[in-house]
Design a protein around this motif. Structure first.
Motif, PDB file in Angstrom:
ATOM      1  N   UNK A  72      24.891 -30.694  24.096  1.00  0.00           N
ATOM      2  CA  UNK A  72      24.274 -31.741  24.912  1.00  0.00           C
ATOM      3  C   UNK A  72      22.822 -31.444  25.268  1.00  0.00           C
ATOM      4  N   UNK A  73      22.504 -30.154  25.394  1.00  0.00           N
ATOM      5  CA  UNK A  73      21.228 -29.791  26.014  1.00  0.00           C
ATOM      6  C   UNK A  73      20.797 -28.418  25.536  1.00  0.00           C
ATOM      7  N   UNK A  74      19.489 -28.236  25.364  1.00  0.00           N
ATOM      8  CA  UNK A  74      18.924 -26.923  25.051  1.00  0.00           C
ATOM      9  C   UNK A  74      17.662 -26.715  25.865  1.00  0.00           C
ATOM     10  N   UNK A 100      31.201 -19.327  32.536  1.00  0.00           N
ATOM     11  CA  UNK A 100      30.591 -20.414  31.762  1.00  0.00           C
ATOM     12  C   UNK A 100      29.570 -19.898  30.750  1.00  0.00           C
ATOM     13  N   UNK A 101      29.208 -18.626  30.847  1.00  0.00           N
ATOM     14  CA  UNK A 101      28.073 -18.084  30.094  1.00  0.00           C
ATOM     15  C   UNK A 101      28.542 -17.178  28.960  1.00  0.00           C
ATOM     16  N   UNK A 102      28.033 -17.461  27.766  1.00  0.00           N
ATOM     17  CA  UNK A 102      28.211 -16.577  26.611  1.00  0.00           C
ATOM     18  C   UNK A 102      26.847 -15.968  26.314  1.00  0.00           C
ATOM     19  N   UNK A 149      20.923 -21.708  37.227  1.00  0.00           N
ATOM     20  CA  UNK A 149      20.761 -23.110  37.618  1.00  0.00           C
ATOM     21  C   UNK A 149      21.634 -24.011  36.739  1.00  0.00           C
ATOM     22  N   UNK A 150      21.616 -23.781  35.435  1.00  0.00           N
ATOM     23  CA  UNK A 150      22.432 -24.574  34.520  1.00  0.00           C
ATOM     24  C   UNK A 150      23.918 -24.347  34.775  1.00  0.00           C
ATOM     25  N   UNK A 151      24.292 -23.085  34.963  1.00  0.00           N
ATOM     26  CA  UNK A 151      25.699 -22.764  35.187  1.00  0.00           C
ATOM     27  C   UNK A 151      26.228 -23.386  36.477  1.00  0.00           C
ATOM     28  N   UNK A 152      25.377 -23.462  37.484  1.00  0.00           N
ATOM     29  CA  UNK A 152      25.771 -24.096  38.743  1.00  0.00           C
ATOM     30  C   UNK A 152      25.909 -25.610  38.605  1.00  0.00           C
ATOM     31  N   UNK A 153      25.206 -26.179  37.639  1.00  0.00           N
ATOM     32  CA  UNK A 153      25.113 -27.637  37.524  1.00  0.00           C
ATOM     33  C   UNK A 153      26.191 -28.232  36.628  1.00  0.00           C
ATOM     34  N   UNK A 154      26.490 -27.574  35.507  1.00  0.00           N
ATOM     35  CA  UNK A 154      27.470 -28.140  34.578  1.00  0.00           C
ATOM     36  C   UNK A 154      28.887 -27.964  35.127  1.00  0.00           C
ATOM     37  N   UNK A 192      32.971 -27.029  35.618  1.00  0.00           N
ATOM     38  CA  UNK A 192      33.611 -25.720  35.589  1.00  0.00           C
ATOM     39  C   UNK A 192      34.065 -25.331  34.190  1.00  0.00           C
ATOM     40  N   UNK A 193      34.361 -26.319  33.334  1.00  0.00           N
ATOM     41  CA  UNK A 193      34.758 -26.022  31.958  1.00  0.00           C
ATOM     42  C   UNK A 193      33.591 -26.108  30.990  1.00  0.00           C
ATOM     43  N   UNK A 194      32.357 -26.190  31.522  1.00  0.00           N
ATOM     44  CA  UNK A 194      31.171 -26.210  30.677  1.00  0.00           C
ATOM     45  C   UNK A 194      30.855 -24.826  30.127  1.00  0.00           C
TER      46      UNK A 194
END
Length: 251
Positions: free
Chosen positions: A163-165, A137-139, A101-106, A108-110
């Motif tokens: 920005x967010x956790x 986007x995911x580490x 959900x987060x990866x879809x929202x932030x 493309x360079x997030x």
């Protein structure tokens, strides 16, 4: 199926309380009906197909009820967009519903640093993450979270750099996570802690709570008390899913 862990716990508690006067506890049935209505009317119609895939595959996975509640995830997406978040951290990944959900929202360079010691669970949702085209986007880091957060803090450039956790892991460490996130998250950024109502048990007398739920109930009560006194953040404890404590860093 009721997706939220809180509803699962509430149902179990209700069975243990069925001989009590009905005036002594909330109407769990009404709560479940309302959740069902919210999901079917406003969440599922907008749910990305790959999120639906993770939700469905997790339903048959051991401890599948631990998946993030879809209505709570929808709120996360709104908050991420309001923040224009690009750099986030997730502690506790499980099968990856909230992570996707987060990866879809932030943008493309997030980037998301996602920490969880259970890679097997993460790999359940990984095909859907890849299908969505957001794996870059995911580490993902297979580890307990505290050592990773401490490692991040060794680099001064990480102070206030996120920005967010989102935290949905071992509840006894919530305050330990908080002390680290208050340094890592920028002023104006958000930290969300999941399961802070712990199936509604925080509002029940301890003698009505089954033994297996008592320890985490105490952890939740202690965290809720501590966070309410923390002047470094603005807070809102939201009764969505199993309880979201939303913290906005102000100092």
């Amino acid at each position: 199926m009721v997706e939220a862990i809180g509803n699962c716990c509430n149902s179990k508690i209700l069975r243990e309380m069925e001989n009590l006067p009905k005036s002594s506890y909330p109407s769990i049935l009404q709560s479940e009906n309302l959740t069902k209505y919210i999901l079917e009317s406003s969440v599922y119609p907008r749910e990305h197909e790959t999120l639906k895939e993770i939700r469905n595959v997790t339903a048959s996975y051991p401890m599948g009820f631990m998946i993030s509640a879809p209505d709570a995830a929808q709120l996360i997406a709104v908050l991420l967009r309001l923040l224009n978040a690009k750099k986030t951290i997730e502690v506790g990944v499980f099968t990856g519903y909230s992570l996707l959900l987060t990866a879809l929202t932030i943008p493309d360079d997030g980037k998301i640093i996602a920490v969880d010691p259970d890679r097997k669970a993460y790999e359940v949702g990984l095909p859907s993450i890849k299908k969505a085209g957001v794996e870059h986007k995911i580490d993902y880091i297979e580890s307990r979270a505290l050592p990773i957060l401490d490692k991040l803090l060794e680099d001064p450039s990480n102070d206030g750099n996120f920005d967010f956790a989102y935290v949905d892991a071992d509840k006894e460490n919530y305050w330990n996570y908080h002390e680290r996130f208050i340094k890592l998250i920028k002023i104006g950024g958000l930290i969300i802690y999941d399961n802070t109502l712990w199936g509604g048990t925080v509002a029940l007398p301890e003698e009505l709570v089954r033994g297996s739920l008592r320890k985490t109930r105490q952890d939740a009560l202690a965290f809720n008390k501590a966070i309410s006194s923390d002047t470094r953040v603005e807070i809102s404890l939201v009764s969505i899913g199993d309880g979201f404590t939303i913290c906005r860093r102000i100092h």
